[in-house]
Design a protein around this motif. Structure first.
Motif, PDB file in Angstrom:
ATOM      1  N   TYR A  44       0.829  -1.201   0.000  1.00 38.57           N
ATOM      2  CA  TYR A  44       0.000   0.000   0.000  1.00 38.57           C
ATOM      3  C   TYR A  44       0.865   1.252   0.000  1.00 38.57           C
ATOM      4  CZ  TYR A  44      -4.128  -2.766   1.147  1.00 38.57           C
ATOM      5  OH  TYR A  44      -5.165  -3.669   1.113  1.00 38.57           O
ATOM      6  N   PRO A  45       0.373   2.326  -0.638  1.00 35.45           N
ATOM      7  CA  PRO A  45       1.093   3.602  -0.528  1.00 35.45           C
ATOM      8  C   PRO A  45       0.890   4.178   0.880  1.00 35.45           C
ATOM      9  CG  PRO A  45      -0.961   3.912  -1.728  1.00 35.45           C
ATOM     10  CD  PRO A  45      -0.831   2.435  -1.473  1.00 35.45           C
ATOM     11  N   LEU A  46       1.799   5.050   1.298  1.00 35.81           N
ATOM     12  CA  LEU A  46       1.642   5.701   2.601  1.00 35.81           C
ATOM     13  C   LEU A  46       0.377   6.541   2.607  1.00 35.81           C
ATOM     14  CD1 LEU A  46       5.296   6.948   3.202  1.00 35.81           C
ATOM     15  CD2 LEU A  46       4.148   5.035   4.320  1.00 35.81           C
ATOM     16  N   THR A  47      -0.448   6.407   3.637  1.00 32.73           N
ATOM     17  CA  THR A  47      -1.697   7.163   3.693  1.00 32.73           C
ATOM     18  C   THR A  47      -1.455   8.658   3.865  1.00 32.73           C
ATOM     19  OG1 THR A  47      -1.899   6.694   6.061  1.00 32.73           O
ATOM     20  CG2 THR A  47      -3.064   5.228   4.547  1.00 32.73           C
ATOM     21  N   SER A  48      -0.295   9.034   4.384  1.00 37.50           N
ATOM     22  CA  SER A  48       0.007  10.464   4.531  1.00 37.50           C
ATOM     23  C   SER A  48       0.255  11.128   3.176  1.00 37.50           C
ATOM     24  CB  SER A  48       1.225  10.664   5.438  1.00 37.50           C
ATOM     25  OG  SER A  48       2.355  10.007   4.891  1.00 37.50           O
ATOM     26  N   GLU A  49       0.660  10.353   2.193  1.00 37.26           N
ATOM     27  CA  GLU A  49       0.949  10.888   0.861  1.00 37.26           C
ATOM     28  C   GLU A  49      -0.135  10.547  -0.152  1.00 37.26           C
ATOM     29  OE1 GLU A  49       3.370  12.925   0.207  1.00 37.26           O
ATOM     30  OE2 GLU A  49       4.280  12.747   2.192  1.00 37.26           O
ATOM     31  N   THR A  50      -0.835   9.451   0.079  1.00 40.62           N
ATOM     32  CA  THR A  50      -1.908   9.002  -0.810  1.00 40.62           C
ATOM     33  C   THR A  50      -3.081   8.645   0.101  1.00 40.62           C
ATOM     34  OG1 THR A  50      -0.237   8.094  -2.309  1.00 40.62           O
ATOM     35  CG2 THR A  50      -2.506   7.387  -2.661  1.00 40.62           C
ATOM     36  N   PRO A  51      -3.896   9.652   0.459  1.00 41.19           N
ATOM     37  CA  PRO A  51      -4.948   9.417   1.452  1.00 41.19           C
ATOM     38  C   PRO A  51      -6.052   8.459   0.999  1.00 41.19           C
ATOM     39  CG  PRO A  51      -4.905  11.730   0.763  1.00 41.19           C
ATOM     40  CD  PRO A  51      -3.788  11.039   0.079  1.00 41.19           C
ATOM     41  N   SER A  52      -6.233   8.305  -0.293  1.00 42.47           N
ATOM     42  CA  SER A  52      -7.285   7.426  -0.798  1.00 42.47           C
ATOM     43  C   SER A  52      -6.726   6.518  -1.893  1.00 42.47           C
ATOM     44  CB  SER A  52      -8.434   8.265  -1.374  1.00 42.47           C
ATOM     45  OG  SER A  52      -9.347   7.436  -2.069  1.00 42.47           O
ATOM     46  N   LEU A  53      -7.114   5.250  -1.849  1.00 44.60           N
ATOM     47  CA  LEU A  53      -6.684   4.327  -2.904  1.00 44.60           C
ATOM     48  C   LEU A  53      -7.336   4.661  -4.238  1.00 44.60           C
ATOM     49  CD1 LEU A  53      -6.611   0.924  -0.993  1.00 44.60           C
ATOM     50  CD2 LEU A  53      -4.710   2.445  -1.538  1.00 44.60           C
ATOM     51  N   ASP A  54      -8.344   5.513  -4.219  1.00 42.36           N
ATOM     52  CA  ASP A  54      -8.986   5.969  -5.454  1.00 42.36           C
ATOM     53  C   ASP A  54      -8.268   7.160  -6.077  1.00 42.36           C
ATOM     54  OD1 ASP A  54     -11.012   4.034  -5.341  1.00 42.36           O
ATOM     55  OD2 ASP A  54     -12.224   5.278  -4.010  1.00 42.36           O
ATOM     56  N   SER A  55      -7.214   7.648  -5.419  1.00 41.50           N
ATOM     57  CA  SER A  55      -6.450   8.780  -5.954  1.00 41.50           C
ATOM     58  C   SER A  55      -5.893   8.438  -7.329  1.00 41.50           C
ATOM     59  CB  SER A  55      -5.285   9.125  -5.031  1.00 41.50           C
ATOM     60  OG  SER A  55      -5.738   9.556  -3.779  1.00 41.50           O
ATOM     61  N   PRO A  56      -5.838   9.423  -8.226  1.00 47.98           N
ATOM     62  CA  PRO A  56      -5.313   9.160  -9.565  1.00 47.98           C
ATOM     63  C   PRO A  56      -3.795   8.966  -9.597  1.00 47.98           C
ATOM     64  CG  PRO A  56      -5.889  11.474  -9.348  1.00 47.98           C
ATOM     65  CD  PRO A  56      -6.335  10.787  -8.089  1.00 47.98           C
ATOM     66  N   VAL A  57      -3.108   9.338  -8.503  1.00 46.93           N
ATOM     67  CA  VAL A  57      -1.659   9.168  -8.413  1.00 46.93           C
ATOM     68  C   VAL A  57      -1.337   8.597  -7.032  1.00 46.93           C
ATOM     69  CG1 VAL A  57       0.588  10.336  -8.411  1.00 46.93           C
ATOM     70  CG2 VAL A  57      -1.225  11.135  -9.942  1.00 46.93           C
ATOM     71  N   TRP A  58      -0.536   7.541  -7.020  1.00 46.81           N
ATOM     72  CA  TRP A  58      -0.011   6.994  -5.765  1.00 46.81           C
ATOM     73  C   TRP A  58       1.460   7.332  -5.692  1.00 46.81           C
ATOM     74  CZ3 TRP A  58      -1.839   1.208  -5.215  1.00 46.81           C
ATOM     75  CH2 TRP A  58      -3.236   1.172  -5.069  1.00 46.81           C
ATOM     76  N   ARG A  59       1.890   7.852  -4.544  1.00 46.03           N
ATOM     77  CA  ARG A  59       3.306   8.170  -4.337  1.00 46.03           C
ATOM     78  C   ARG A  59       3.955   7.057  -3.520  1.00 46.03           C
ATOM     79  NH1 ARG A  59       3.913  13.981  -2.004  1.00 46.03           N
ATOM     80  NH2 ARG A  59       6.072  13.577  -2.567  1.00 46.03           N
ATOM     81  N   HIS A  60       5.069   6.561  -4.006  1.00 42.59           N
ATOM     82  CA  HIS A  60       5.845   5.514  -3.333  1.00 42.59           C
ATOM     83  C   HIS A  60       7.307   5.941  -3.306  1.00 42.59           C
ATOM     84  CE1 HIS A  60       3.007   2.060  -3.098  1.00 42.59           C
ATOM     85  NE2 HIS A  60       2.452   2.611  -4.155  1.00 42.59           N
TER      86      HIS A  60
END
Length: 96
Positions: free
Chosen positions: A45-61
C-alpha cells in the motif's frame, strides 16, 4: 489490520493473473496495465500520509527517503504511467 491479514490465500488470486503480471508481483515490481489490487500485491500500500485514498489518480511511493516514484492511474483503473527518475524506474518497473 485488514491491510496486512487476509482471509483468503493470495496465491489463489495470483494464479488467475496473466503470466507477466504474476512474474512482476513475484519480483516485487510494477508494470503499466496492472490493477490497484495487483500493484498492492506487488509493492504494498502507498503511505496514507501521501496518498490518502486508494482511489487517488496518483499513488506516491519511495524506494528510499530520496527516491520517489509515482503510479499514475488511468480511468480504467489500471496503471497508465510510472513516473520517476530513470534510476528509480529501473529498480521498480518489471521488464520481462
Amino acid at each position: 489490520l485488514a491491510k496486512i491479514v487476509t482471509n483468503e490465500d493470495p496465491r489463489t488470486r495470483l494464479a488467475g493473473f496473466p503470466a507477466d503480471v504474476q512474474a512482476a508481483i513475484k519480483a516485487g515490481k510494477v508494470m503499466v496495465g496492472m490493477t490497484r489490487e495487483q500493484a498492492i500485491m506487488s509493492i504494498g500500500y502507498p503511505l496514507t500520509s501521501e496518498t490518502p485514498s486508494l482511489d487517488s489518480p496518483v499513488w506516491r511511493h519511495w524506494v528510499s527517503s530520496f527516491e520517489e516514484y509515482q503510479l499514475i492511474w488511468g480511468k480504467d483503473g489500471r496503471i497508465s504511467e510510472i513516473s520517476g527518475d530513470p534510476r528509480v524506474r529501473a529498480q521498480i518497473v518489471y521488464q520481462p
